[in-house]
Write a protein that holds these residues in place. Structure first.
Motif, short mmCIF file in Angstrom:
data_model
loop_
_atom_site.label_atom_id
_atom_site.label_comp_id
_atom_site.label_asym_id
_atom_site.label_seq_id
_atom_site.Cartn_x
_atom_site.Cartn_y
_atom_site.Cartn_z
N SER B 86 0.83 -1.21 0.00
CA SER B 86 0.00 0.00 0.00
C SER B 86 0.86 1.26 0.00
CB SER B 86 -0.94 0.03 1.20
OG SER B 86 -1.08 -1.25 1.73
N THR B 87 1.91 1.28 0.83
CA THR B 87 2.76 2.46 0.84
C THR B 87 3.51 2.59 -0.49
OG1 THR B 87 4.52 1.21 1.88
CG2 THR B 87 3.13 2.52 3.33
N GLY B 88 3.92 1.44 -1.05
CA GLY B 88 4.61 1.47 -2.33
C GLY B 88 3.74 2.04 -3.43
N LEU B 89 2.48 1.59 -3.45
CA LEU B 89 1.54 2.09 -4.45
C LEU B 89 1.35 3.60 -4.29
CD1 LEU B 89 -0.36 1.17 -6.71
CD2 LEU B 89 -2.15 0.85 -5.00
N ILE B 95 5.04 10.07 -6.66
CA ILE B 95 6.29 10.43 -7.33
C ILE B 95 6.06 10.65 -8.82
CG2 ILE B 95 8.62 9.69 -7.91
CD1 ILE B 95 8.44 7.87 -5.39
N SER B 96 5.36 9.69 -9.47
CA SER B 96 5.28 9.80 -10.92
C SER B 96 4.33 10.91 -11.36
CB SER B 96 4.91 8.45 -11.56
OG SER B 96 3.81 7.89 -10.92
N VAL B 97 3.22 11.07 -10.67
CA VAL B 97 2.29 12.14 -11.07
C VAL B 97 2.91 13.51 -10.79
CG1 VAL B 97 0.06 13.22 -10.62
CG2 VAL B 97 0.22 10.74 -10.82
N ALA B 98 3.52 13.68 -9.61
CA ALA B 98 4.11 14.98 -9.27
C ALA B 98 5.26 15.31 -10.22
CB ALA B 98 4.60 14.97 -7.83
N THR B 156 13.06 10.76 1.04
CA THR B 156 11.87 11.61 1.06
C THR B 156 11.27 11.66 -0.33
OG1 THR B 156 13.08 13.62 0.49
CG2 THR B 156 12.87 13.12 2.84
N LEU B 157 9.95 11.83 -0.39
CA LEU B 157 9.29 11.94 -1.69
C LEU B 157 9.75 13.20 -2.41
CD1 LEU B 157 5.69 10.83 -0.66
CD2 LEU B 157 7.38 9.52 -1.91
N LEU B 158 9.94 14.29 -1.65
CA LEU B 158 10.39 15.54 -2.25
C LEU B 158 11.72 15.35 -2.97
CD1 LEU B 158 10.14 18.62 -2.66
CD2 LEU B 158 11.38 18.90 -0.50
N GLY B 159 12.66 14.67 -2.30
CA GLY B 159 13.98 14.44 -2.91
C GLY B 159 13.85 13.67 -4.22
N LEU B 233 16.44 3.03 -5.74
CA LEU B 233 17.36 2.08 -5.09
C LEU B 233 18.44 2.84 -4.31
CD1 LEU B 233 18.25 -0.93 -4.78
CD2 LEU B 233 19.77 -0.54 -6.71
N ILE B 234 18.91 3.93 -4.91
CA ILE B 234 19.96 4.71 -4.24
C ILE B 234 19.39 5.64 -3.18
CG2 ILE B 234 21.76 6.47 -4.61
CD1 ILE B 234 22.12 5.35 -7.41
N PHE B 235 18.27 6.29 -3.50
CA PHE B 235 17.83 7.41 -2.67
C PHE B 235 16.69 7.11 -1.69
CE2 PHE B 235 19.95 9.31 -6.34
CZ PHE B 235 20.81 10.19 -5.72
N THR B 236 16.24 5.85 -1.61
CA THR B 236 15.22 5.53 -0.62
C THR B 236 15.75 4.50 0.37
OG1 THR B 236 14.20 3.67 -1.75
CG2 THR B 236 13.42 5.86 -2.35
N ARG B 237 15.14 4.46 1.55
CA ARG B 237 15.57 3.49 2.57
C ARG B 237 14.38 2.76 3.19
NH1 ARG B 237 19.91 6.78 4.99
NH2 ARG B 237 21.68 6.30 3.66
N THR B 238 13.28 3.49 3.41
CA THR B 238 12.15 2.91 4.14
C THR B 238 10.85 3.10 3.36
OG1 THR B 238 11.53 4.93 5.25
CG2 THR B 238 13.26 3.61 6.28
N ASP B 239 9.77 2.63 3.96
CA ASP B 239 8.47 2.75 3.30
C ASP B 239 8.00 4.20 3.21
OD1 ASP B 239 8.14 3.09 5.95
OD2 ASP B 239 6.61 1.55 6.23
N ASP B 240 8.74 5.13 3.81
CA ASP B 240 8.41 6.54 3.65
C ASP B 240 8.42 6.93 2.17
OD1 ASP B 240 8.09 6.99 6.25
OD2 ASP B 240 10.01 8.00 6.60
N SER B 241 9.31 6.31 1.39
CA SER B 241 9.44 6.77 0.00
C SER B 241 9.63 5.64 -1.01
CB SER B 241 10.62 7.75 -0.11
OG SER B 241 11.82 7.07 0.13
#
Lengths: 305, 294
Positions: B86-89, B95-98, B156-159, B233-241
């Motif tokens: 769910s968080t991935g979706l 990310i893609s729409v923004a 972060t999604l912003l990043g 793969l490089i810029f995310t770590r957790t389900d936050d992003s």
């Protein structure tokens, strides 16, 4: 007051407002980091070691060029390219010739044919891993039911064969692009040429040999350059097909290509200086091979005229 | 053998359709098989040597499982990925729409400037943007990781959106510049004479005419962002992003995981690109082969 007005006239304001964010983004996210990576490549920056990085000149580059693993990985990357490109061009040329025919339903066949190209590469690696699975893969089921094999094969077991399957999946992922390029090339060849050849007694095969292929050379050239870069920097497909790429999991050494090796050096081994040097070697190799391709195709094209 | 004209045509079509069948099996078999797997029960999938090519009792159980419990391990029990789908979706969509929305607006504004205006540094700026196309941006990503850490934009999604917008710029700006250039300039000149400023001109004259170009840019940008794997793969770590492409690889994990659940996850991950490729392929092909095909 007049100068002020000129600088901040509606036109200048428009250009500044529209372009400033773009210039800022590419400066901060692309060009500055590119320079910074190069600077890092001349240091012994290593996150595992608690010491301030110090300059080592071009030592990292020398270290890589003297390293056996580097040459092994580079050789593997070129192997991927050398198998993938002909395979892809063959598939693309065949499909382009077919789609160049007139027949009812062509549009829908075309749409469906180009689908794999637009799917995520990580999913493609997964799809094929699932197809080729030795115990319950669909390929075994299919071949078995048609009596083509008598027992299930473990397609992904032999480490030496893995790289071949990588090229097959890469071909499946990418063939649509060269097909589109070649199809556009085919459609620009006038029919009169074939008619004239027929009058001269040429059959269909010699028409392909002496008219289609030479006139398609520029299209092949473009397709080869783009596909070279795609195959040389292959990453996603390998990650899910064979690398077993879970976080922290070991990387499969038999399918480690340059990009995976580079990722491993920087983000797993944390040898940032060495990895930065490798990224510049990859850049140089892609540019060099790209230039050679362009130059050779261009020369051939000039001679054909 | 004399077939006559009609017979010859029938033979030609017969050969063509036979070849089409082979091509379509090659193109679609892997997609078909993952879709079938995702609606099969485990017993049906693991049956051997007999394989069925469509489940007799299709089930959506796997989809329910991955969204409510995470993947089932073969030995029983569930992976710690329960809510990751769910968080991935959510992350993938945001990310893609923004990214696509922002880059479309930026590229439209810039496309007009490059196509229709004269200003100091125009060629240099255009070149600096376009140079990103042939150069592998991998060299930038290594140092960018440390820059993003310092800016506290990792995971972060912003990043992610900022990075994707930047990477999408060259193709998008190029598409919009050529698109605006093809809009007849008479229409704009008339508006200039009426005293419209650049903003008014772009808003009321260019935007409506450039809509097909903007749609193409948006779709290409959305597809590339959704499918991308290396950047998250490089810029995310957790389900936050973490987006779906990353979540899918987490399913593999260190354990043997139920294939039917992973198939369902793969179908969810590829469904949006699949539908886009089916319904908007004309736009996508035009954008993705820009410059390679005249």
């Amino acid at each position: 007051m007049k100068a002020y007005h000129r600088i901040f006239s509606s036109d200048s304001r428009y250009v500044i407002v529209v372009l400033a964010p773009i210039v800022l983004l590419i400066a901060l996210f692309i060009y500055y980091p590119a320079v910074d990576t190069f600077r890092t490549s001349t240091t012994n920056y290593n996150l595992r070691v608690r010491r301030p990085p110090k300059s080592v000149g071009l030592n990292n580059y020398v270290k890589l060029l003297e390293d056996d693993e580097f040459w092994e990985v580079t050789g593997r990357s070129f192997k991927v390219v050398i198998i993938t490109l002909p395979l892809e061009m063959l598939v693309a040329f065949g499909i382009a010739m077919l789609l160049n025919q007139r027949f009812p339903g062509r549009a829908i066949v075309r749409t469906l044919t180009f689908l794999p190209w637009m799917l995520p590469g990580v999913v493609n690696g997964f799809l094929w891993g699932w197809l080729l699975n030795g115990e319950y893969g669909a390929l075994n089921g299919f071949l078995y039911q048609f009596g083509l094999i008598s027992e299930y094969q473990y397609w992904l077991r032999e480490p030496e064969h893995l790289i071949f399957w990588v090229t097959v999946v890469q071909t499946w992922t990418r063939y649509a692009f060269p097909t589109i390029i070649l199809l556009a090339g085919l459609q620009s060849i006038p029919d009169d040429l074939y008619d004239a050849a027929k009058v001269d007694g040429a059959n269909a095969l010699s028409g392909v040999r002496f008219i289609t292929l030479p006139l398609l050379l520029p299209s092949f050239g473009i397709a080869l350059v783009v596909e070279f870069i795609a195959a040389f920097q292959i990453f996603d497909v390998i990650w899910t097909l064979t690398a077993g790429g879970s976080a922290g999991g070991a990387m499969n050494p038999f399918t480690k290509t340059l990009m995976l090796y580079n990722y491993e050096l920087v983000f797993r081994d944390l040898r940032v200086g060495l990895g930065a040097a490798l990224s510049y070697i990859i850049l140089a190799m892609s540019l060099a091979v790209g230039m050679i391709f362009v130059w050779r195709v261009y020369n051939q094209g000039v001679q054909e005229q | 053998m004399n077939l006559g004209l009609q017979g010859q045509e029938r033979l030609r079509l017969g050969v063509i359709y036979a070849l089409c069948a082979i091509v379509l099996i090659w193109a679609l078999a892997p997609i078909y098989w993952v879709a079938v797997s995702s609606i099969s029960t485990r017993q049906q999938l693991y049956a051997r040597p007999y394989k069925i090519w469509f489940p007799s009792e299709p089930t959506l159980e796997s989809y329910k499982t991955i969204f409510t419990q995470g993947a089932k391990f073969r030995a029983g029990g569930f992976s710690p990925t329960a809510h990751l789908m769910s968080t991935g979706l959510r992350n993938s969509v945001i990310i893609s729409v923004a990214s696509a929305g922002i880059v479309t607006l930026m590229a439209t504004g810039a496309g007009y400037a490059f196509a229709r205006m004269q200003f100091v540094g125009k060629n240099l700026i255009f070149l600096l943007i376009m140079l990103m196309l042939p150069l592998p941006i991998w060299v930038s990503l290594i140092a960018l990781f440390f820059i993003m850490s310092r800016l506290e934009l990792i995971d972060t999604l912003l990043g992610l959106v900022l990075i994707f917008v930047t990477l999408l710029l060259p193709l998008s700006v190029w598409m919009m510049t050529t698109f605006v250039r093809d809009i007849p300039s008479e229409i704009q000149d008339a508006a200039r004479v009426d005293g419209a400023g650049r903003w008014r001109l772009v808003y009321s004259i260019i935007l409506p005419l450039a809509r097909p170009g903007m749609v193409a840019v948006f779709l290409v940008a959305m597809l590339s962002t959704w499918n991308n794997f290396l950047i998250p793969l490089i810029f995310t770590r957790t389900d936050d992003s973490q987006p779906l492409t990353i979540v899918l690889t987490l399913f593999i994990g260190q354990y043997e995981v139920a294939w039917e659940d992973m198939s369902a996850a793969a179908v969810v991950t590829m469904l949006p690109p699949f539908l886009m490729a089916l319904f908007f392929q004309r736009y996508l092909v035009r954008g993705l082969t820009m410059g390679a095909v005249k």
